[in-house]
Design an enzyme around this catalytic site. Sequence first.
Site, PDB file in Angstrom:
ATOM      1  CG  HIS A 116      -4.713   2.552  -1.538  1.00  0.00           C
ATOM      2  ND1 HIS A 116      -4.807   2.877  -0.205  1.00  0.00           N
ATOM      3  CD2 HIS A 116      -5.945   2.801  -2.060  1.00  0.00           C
ATOM      4  CE1 HIS A 116      -6.038   3.276   0.075  1.00  0.00           C
ATOM      5  NE2 HIS A 116      -6.750   3.251  -1.035  1.00  0.00           N
TER       6      HIS A 116
ATOM      7  CD  GLU B 144     -10.452   3.899  -0.675  1.00  0.00           C
ATOM      8  OE1 GLU B 144     -11.407   3.975   0.086  1.00  0.00           O
ATOM      9  OE2 GLU B 144      -9.294   3.681  -0.281  1.00  0.00           O
TER      10      GLU B 144
ATOM     11  CG  ASP C  43      -2.233   0.720   0.993  1.00  0.00           C
ATOM     12  OD1 ASP C  43      -2.165   1.951   0.775  1.00  0.00           O
ATOM     13  OD2 ASP C  43      -3.306   0.099   1.021  1.00  0.00           O
TER      14      ASP C  43
END
Length: 470
Positions: free
Chosen positions: A320, A391, A266
């Site tokens: 991420h 995201e 991440d």
Amino acid sequence: MMSSQWILLVIIAANLVYCNENEIKDTTPIVYEPSWVYKCMGTDGCQRSDRPRSLVEDASSYYDSLALCRTVCGRFGGLWPKPVSAVLSMQTVKMHPNNLRYDLSNVPAEAREMIAQMTQVTSSNLMAECAGNVTDLVDTRVVVYLTVRGNNLELTWDTNEEYFLDVQMKDGGVAVRIDADNVYGARHALETFSQLVTTDKPDQSHQPQCGLRVIIGAKIRDKPAYRHRGLVLDTSRHFIPMKDIKRMIDGMASTKLNVFHWHVTDSHSFPLESTRVPQFTRYGAYSSSDIYSVEEVRQLIKYAQIRGVRVVIEIDAPAHAGNGWQWGKDYGFGDLAVCVNAEPWRRLCIEPPCGQLNPANPVMYRVLRNLYKDIAELLPKPAVLHVGGDEVFFGCWNSSEAIVNYMEEKGIERTVDGFIKLWGEFHTNALQAWDEELKSLGTDEPQPVMIWSSELTQAHRVQKYLSKDR
Ligand SMILES: *[C@@H]1O[C@H](CO)[C@@H](O)[C@H](O)[C@H]1NC(C)=O
Ligand SMILES: *[C@@H]1O[C@H](CO)[C@@H](O)[C@H](O)[C@H]1NC(C)=O
């Protein structure tokens, strides 16, 4: 050399010391807990007696330990998850792992090595019931006859995990029959068999003695209700030591979960060692000891496979992704990622630390491809990759001059739909790189990949950017 008289003397002396100690112990007042016993109340489970064993009236209908009561009580006894169907007797006999044999004569040659490793896990799990030392020695022979019908060692969403398990007394011993389509169904049967075995050590016992008992009289048919039974673990926000990941796999195996979704990277840290891109961990691991080496990952994948668990590695992208990707400029490659650890984070990502791959930099795709190649080489066939895909924060890409210029060149507007288009383009390119690497390793058929649901996968967009066949 010491004479035998000497040895005798030493033994006598040792005994004297031992006896003296015992005498001292006998005079020491020890208050023992009363020995509670347990009664099976059918579907209500096991209930503890309201008085110690010596005072209960119908003592024979009670069990000495909660573990033993739970193993035999109720329609499914101690079986978990509940099998499709089970007929269990409440009869048990003592057994010892030393007298447990596995008959592999009905296992295809190609599957024998894996089955042998699976049976070793079962045996050591049984030993662990007594903390590794089953002291109650009994001669009862327990033979597990395994029938495995196919030699396919692939673990996929299409693997038939069904099995049949039958336990009966036969010629004074215990005959366990397992019938499965493949090694993974057989493994589940072994797992279920181990749930028919329990320790009979009384709960309040102060003795070191520990023995095992196995249910005799069981007919079980089982197959999973769901093909994907997974657990996801994030090892980027926190580094989780490999021994703990393995312990988690043990838990997954005992409950017959079959997919370990490893969110290994991440924006926070990059603990996964890459042979081709050593910079990932050099720049992205929390420390030089917070790294999963290639060899450790290889072993984990094997460890999981023996336990019926497929490892799906996720490289979250294009969002991420930050730490581990911040070295491009040092190597003259430009920014591989943008907004890495940037502040104020609220304007540049959904949660800190920020970071998103740079889709305007072709070197980023080359580096990603090298990482994919490493992963493709590690995973057993058919390999499944989780490509991340959640995201994406448009404000980050919108703040990068290089990306804004790239969009202008390609005639992509800087609207929400424009950034979605750029995001979709990323996944198309990443998927192509993955497919080509798999192909170079001999997998010609496109394999399914996993992706998070997101704005990109909303109903009105998903088919525009992602193929439903994948
Ligand atoms: C197992 O238990 C027996 C009997 O209590 C003891 O003699 C022996 O040392 C133990 N073995 C191990 C490996 O702990
Ligand atoms: C990107 O930035 C430009 C210039 O500030 C702005 O007009 C546009 O609305 C932004 N796009 C998005 C999706 O936020």
